[in-house]
Scaffold this active site. Structure first.
Site, PDB file in Angstrom:
ATOM      1  N   SER A  15       0.837  -1.195   0.000  1.00 13.11           N
ATOM      2  CA  SER A  15       0.000   0.000   0.000  1.00 13.11           C
ATOM      3  C   SER A  15       0.874   1.248   0.000  1.00 13.11           C
ATOM      4  CB  SER A  15      -0.891   0.017   1.248  1.00 13.11           C
ATOM      5  OG  SER A  15      -1.657   1.210   1.283  1.00 13.11           O
ATOM      6  N   ASP A  74      -7.546  -4.391   0.552  1.00 12.80           N
ATOM      7  CA  ASP A  74      -8.349  -3.540  -0.308  1.00 12.80           C
ATOM      8  C   ASP A  74      -9.609  -3.224   0.470  1.00 12.80           C
ATOM      9  OD1 ASP A  74      -8.305  -2.251  -2.990  1.00 12.80           O
ATOM     10  OD2 ASP A  74     -10.315  -3.108  -3.029  1.00 12.80           O
TER      11      ASP A  74
HETATM   12  P1  IMP Z   1      -7.550   1.148  -1.401  1.00 13.24           P
HETATM   13  O1  IMP Z   1      -6.167   1.605  -1.044  1.00 13.24           O
HETATM   14  O2  IMP Z   1      -7.763   0.976  -2.869  1.00 13.24           O
HETATM   15  O3  IMP Z   1      -7.958  -0.061  -0.618  1.00 13.24           O
HETATM   16  O4  IMP Z   1      -8.495   2.349  -1.005  1.00 13.24           O
HETATM   17  C1  IMP Z   1      -9.206   2.376   0.161  1.00 13.24           C
HETATM   18  C2  IMP Z   1      -9.853   3.730   0.322  1.00 13.24           C
HETATM   19  O5  IMP Z   1     -11.011   3.544   1.125  1.00 13.24           O
HETATM   20  C3  IMP Z   1      -8.951   4.692   1.084  1.00 13.24           C
HETATM   21  O6  IMP Z   1      -8.242   5.546   0.246  1.00 13.24           O
HETATM   22  C4  IMP Z   1      -9.946   5.452   1.941  1.00 13.24           C
HETATM   23  O7  IMP Z   1     -10.455   6.536   1.205  1.00 13.24           O
HETATM   24  C5  IMP Z   1     -11.056   4.450   2.180  1.00 13.24           C
HETATM   25  N1  IMP Z   1     -10.842   3.734   3.443  1.00 13.24           N
HETATM   26  C6  IMP Z   1     -10.457   2.448   3.623  1.00 13.24           C
HETATM   27  N2  IMP Z   1     -10.353   2.141   4.928  1.00 13.24           N
HETATM   28  C7  IMP Z   1     -10.643   3.257   5.587  1.00 13.24           C
HETATM   29  C8  IMP Z   1     -10.693   3.566   6.976  1.00 13.24           C
HETATM   30  O8  IMP Z   1     -10.401   2.769   7.879  1.00 13.24           O
HETATM   31  N3  IMP Z   1     -11.073   4.821   7.265  1.00 13.24           N
HETATM   32  C9  IMP Z   1     -11.396   5.754   6.321  1.00 13.24           C
HETATM   33  N4  IMP Z   1     -11.346   5.526   5.030  1.00 13.24           N
HETATM   34  C10 IMP Z   1     -10.963   4.284   4.647  1.00 13.24           C
END
Ligand code: IMP
Length: 198
Positions: A15, A74
């Protein structure tokens, strides 16, 4: 391959999201593991249709790139009245956390049904293209009309956890971990991770 990454007891977090990395460093802190961030600038195209598929893509790509075990999460926020949006598009909904919150609040301006679900799919993969562990955790809440709290990241200030009266951004990190989608997913993952480390 970057030698820094080639070590059996290292786990690379797939990440670039500093909020997520911070949470995983804390969740993994009592395990005998060196936790590393993914190589700078490395990006994986999230072409999956589910959180689970995207977690797999990220874990496999980073494990293969670094030659070590990789853990990918994710995650995202699915709003019932918006038919599950932003869902897997949560990170791409707008350019910054502030703009993402602003867009979601605007789209929900006239909606009385504020129910939403945070999901986190976690996958641990090996550099030989193997999926070692997979879990998924969820947390139900309500989308507020205005942000509240200053902790956390992403949509935390507008997500009030059902039954607590608090947003994730008003909680200490340990309280968030005990209730959150990511904390719940990690609790399911931990026994398997400990087995792998034996
Ligand atoms: P990923 O990196 O593609 O999984 O994107 C996940 C997105 O979901 C993040 O950029 C956040 O905007 C949102 N997100 C995921 N987990 C959280 C959390 O625990 N709190 C607030 N936003 C979250």
């Amino acid at each position: 391959m970057n030698q820094e990454y080639f070590n059996e007891s290292c786990l690379v977090i797939a990440s670039g999201n500093s909020g997520k990395i911070k949470e995983f460093c804390q969740l993994l802190s009592h395990l005998p593991l060196k936790v590393l961030g993914q190589p700078k600038g490395f990006q994986v195209e999230e072409t999956g249709k589910t959180f689970r598929e995207n977690a797999r893509l990220k874990a496999l790509a980073v494990a293969s790139k670094t030659g070590n075990w990789s853990l990918a999460d994710d995650s995202g926020l699915s709003v019932e009245a918006l038919n599950g949006l932003p869902g897997i598009h949560s990170a791409r909904y707008a350019k910054s956390d502030e703009e993402r919150i602003h867009r979601l609040l605007r789209e929900m301006e006239n909606l009385t049904d504020r129910l939403a679900l945070f999901s986190s799919a976690i996958c641990v993969a090996s550099p030989n293209n193997e999926i070692l562990l997979e879990v998924e955790g969820k947390c139900e809440g309500l989308i507020l009309k205005e942000p509240r709290g200053t902790k956390g990241f992403g949509y935390d200030p507008i997500f009030e956890v059902l039954g607590t009266g608090l947003t994730f951004a008003e909680m200490e990190i340990t309280q968030k971990q005990s209730l959150s989608h990511r904390g719940r997913a990690f609790a399911m993952l931990e026994p398997g991770l400990k087995e792998l480390l034996k």
